[in-house]
Design an enzyme around this catalytic site. Structure first.
Site, PDB file in Angstrom:
ATOM      1  N   LYS A 136       0.789  -1.281   0.116  1.00 13.76           N
ATOM      2  CA  LYS A 136       0.030   0.003  -0.037  1.00 13.76           C
ATOM      3  C   LYS A 136       0.782   1.195   0.278  1.00 13.76           C
ATOM      4  O   LYS A 136       2.087   1.266   0.221  1.00 13.76           O
ATOM      5  CB  LYS A 136      -1.108  -0.045   1.040  1.00 13.76           C
ATOM      6  CG  LYS A 136      -1.884  -1.229   1.204  1.00 13.76           C
ATOM      7  CD  LYS A 136      -2.761  -1.195  -0.169  1.00 13.76           C
ATOM      8  CE  LYS A 136      -4.026  -2.051   0.122  1.00 13.76           C
ATOM      9  NZ  LYS A 136      -4.100  -3.288   0.014  1.00 13.76           N
TER      10      LYS A 136
HETATM   11  C1  PLP Z   1      -5.591  -4.235   0.900  1.00 15.29           C
HETATM   12  C2  PLP Z   1      -6.982  -4.016   0.807  1.00 15.29           C
HETATM   13  C3  PLP Z   1      -7.925  -4.486   2.046  1.00 15.29           C
HETATM   14  C4  PLP Z   1      -7.204  -5.159   3.204  1.00 15.29           C
HETATM   15  O1  PLP Z   1      -5.809  -5.084   3.235  1.00 15.29           O
HETATM   16  P1  PLP Z   1      -4.766  -6.050   4.397  1.00 15.29           P
HETATM   17  O2  PLP Z   1      -4.104  -4.812   5.146  1.00 15.29           O
HETATM   18  O3  PLP Z   1      -4.193  -6.679   3.259  1.00 15.29           O
HETATM   19  O4  PLP Z   1      -5.654  -6.914   5.305  1.00 15.29           O
HETATM   20  C5  PLP Z   1      -9.169  -4.058   2.065  1.00 15.29           C
HETATM   21  N1  PLP Z   1      -9.604  -3.743   1.027  1.00 15.29           N
HETATM   22  C6  PLP Z   1      -8.915  -3.272  -0.142  1.00 15.29           C
HETATM   23  C7  PLP Z   1      -9.894  -2.620  -1.408  1.00 15.29           C
HETATM   24  C8  PLP Z   1      -7.835  -3.528  -0.277  1.00 15.29           C
HETATM   25  O5  PLP Z   1      -6.936  -3.277  -1.316  1.00 15.29           O
END
Ligand code: PLP
Length: 405
Positions: free
Chosen positions: A186
């Site tokens: 992210k």
């Molecule tokens: C990455 C993501 C999540 C959840 O993230 P994690 O930290 O990997 O559990 C939830 N929603 C979206 C749209 C994402 O891209």
């Protein structure tokens, strides 16, 4: 897109602060921790940088969503309207609280179509959950209006859109609650982590307790804390928070690099008359973590993807239509309700129903969409090379198809 591309001394320093005390847990140990509270510091930074009253860190974006839903009182039998294009985590969280995911079509914003949301409302609807995919946003004014008319909760899954804004406010801070993910890929990362953001004190207090076994965190002695409600362990560790703290301080730099590289690469794609770009709701500012673009037909898109692969330049270009993680078409495990444990009957019925639900409007968009991830560390030379190669592939394929027609 990802902050991990620019790790440096800053992250190392924050981690070492924690290692120097040896207190890796975010709560308690007040004496030995010598004033080092990385998770608390990161929560404060999040409220300042994104402009919300409260922030509760969690162990992941998925657990942030689960926590937000629990704190908002969403559970058994409640329907949550969500888009058919998202990351699997969004529906995992819905299922985890016993609620029912109701998938609806997207439009050219690549997020939920407000008209489809209206059409999906039933007496059981409790929440509308837009997912701001690939750095840009849903039409939040339209969705907020629907929520107001029907007294529904607005929960923003902004996990993928750190740093984007709508009408001057950060995504994730506009609904009743919103979440970010800080997983490894992210915009800013903690390695693993997430956050619930809200302007409502009671949602924050519930989130705080829920992520730590229901502890009320009112005293200085953890053992003496009361438990006014049930919770889980969705805590972040001090080591993870330390990384995030270094990263959030660099966010402005990440975003300006992202925008610059986005603009430079987009200028190549703009040279093709048939290409369109995702639409951005009025008043929205894209975080520019991806360029999402559409070709005129599915056939052309498949041919371009195939040619990008042949030329060895497919990496970083996502054709979500055939991808196993992001679009309903490939969520076989969801449609088969393939849980390891028995699920409640309403959930199972809703999932089985997905097998006969048409997502033709979304298919028509997703089958023509490619998202190109923007790197923070591209050189001008690399962007030129990438842009020229992508342009050549697209022009070649379009010409071949014109000749065949
Ligand atoms: C990455 C993501 C999540 C959840 O993230 P994690 O930290 O990997 O559990 C939830 N929603 C979206 C749209 C994402 O891209």
């Amino acid at each position: 897109m990802p902050g991990y591309e620019l790790f440096g001394e800053e992250e190392r320093k924050e981690i070492n602060d924690v290692m120097d005390t040896g207190i890796l847990m975010r709560y308690g140990f007040d004496g030995p921790r010598k004033g080092v509270w990385k998770a608390k510091e990161l929560e404060t930074a999040i409220t300042e940088v994104f402009g919300c009253k409260y922030a509760q860190l969690t162990s992941s974006g998925t657990s942030a969503l689960t926590t937000a839903m629990a704190a908002l009182g969403i559970g058994a039998g409640d329907e949550i309207i969500m888009p058919a294009f998202t990351f699997v985590a969004s529906f995992e969280a819905v299922l985890s609280v016993g609620a029912i995911p109701v998938m609806v079509d997207i439009d050219e914003t690549l997020t939920m179509d407000p008209a489809a949301v209206r059409a999906a409302i039933t007496p059981k609807t409790k929440c509308v959950m837009p997912v701001h995919m690939c750095g840009s946003m849903a039409n939040l004014d339209a969705l907020a209006q629907i929520c107001k008319e029907h007294t529904l909760i607005l929960l923003e899954d902004a996990c993928q859109s750190i740093g984007a804004s709508y009408k001057g406010r950060s995504l994730g801070t506009i609904g009743d609650a919103g979440t970010f993910s800080f997983d490894f890929v992210k915009t800013i990362t903690c390695a693993e982590g997430g956050v619930v953001m809200t302007n409502k004190e009671d949602i924050y207090i519930k989130s705080d307790g829920y992520t730590d076994h229901g502890h009320d965190h009112k005293g200085v002695d953890r053992g003496a804390d009361l438990h006014p409600f049930l919770g889980y362990n969705y805590r972040i560790s001090e080591l993870h928070a330390a990384i995030g703290l270094a990263q959030i301080r660099k966010l402005d730099g990440f975003l300006s690099l992202q925008k610059k590289n986005y603009k430079a690469l987009r200028s190549y794609l703009e040279q093709v008359p048939g290409i369109r770009f995702r639409s951005i709701p009025e008043g929205g500012v894209d975080s520019c973590s991806f360029i999402s673009w559409f070709l005129p037909t599915q056939e052309l898109t498949e041919a371009v993807v195939a040619e990008l692969k042949v030329q060895g330049i497919l990496a970083g270009n996502f054709y979500w239509f055939v991808n196993n993680w992001h679009y309903i078409r490939k969520w076989d495990h969801l449609r088969q309700a393939a849980a390891l444990h028995p699920m409640n009957a309403e959930q199972t019925a809703a999932l089985v129903k997905l097998n006969t639900t048409s997502f033709a409007a979304s298919d028509a968009i997703m089958s023509r969409c490619i998202s190109t991830a923007i790197s923070l560390v591209w050189t001008e030379e690399q962007i030129r090379e990438k842009g020229q190669k992508m342009l050549a592939v697209i022009q070649k394929i379009m010409q071949e198809h014109l000749q065949q027609a």
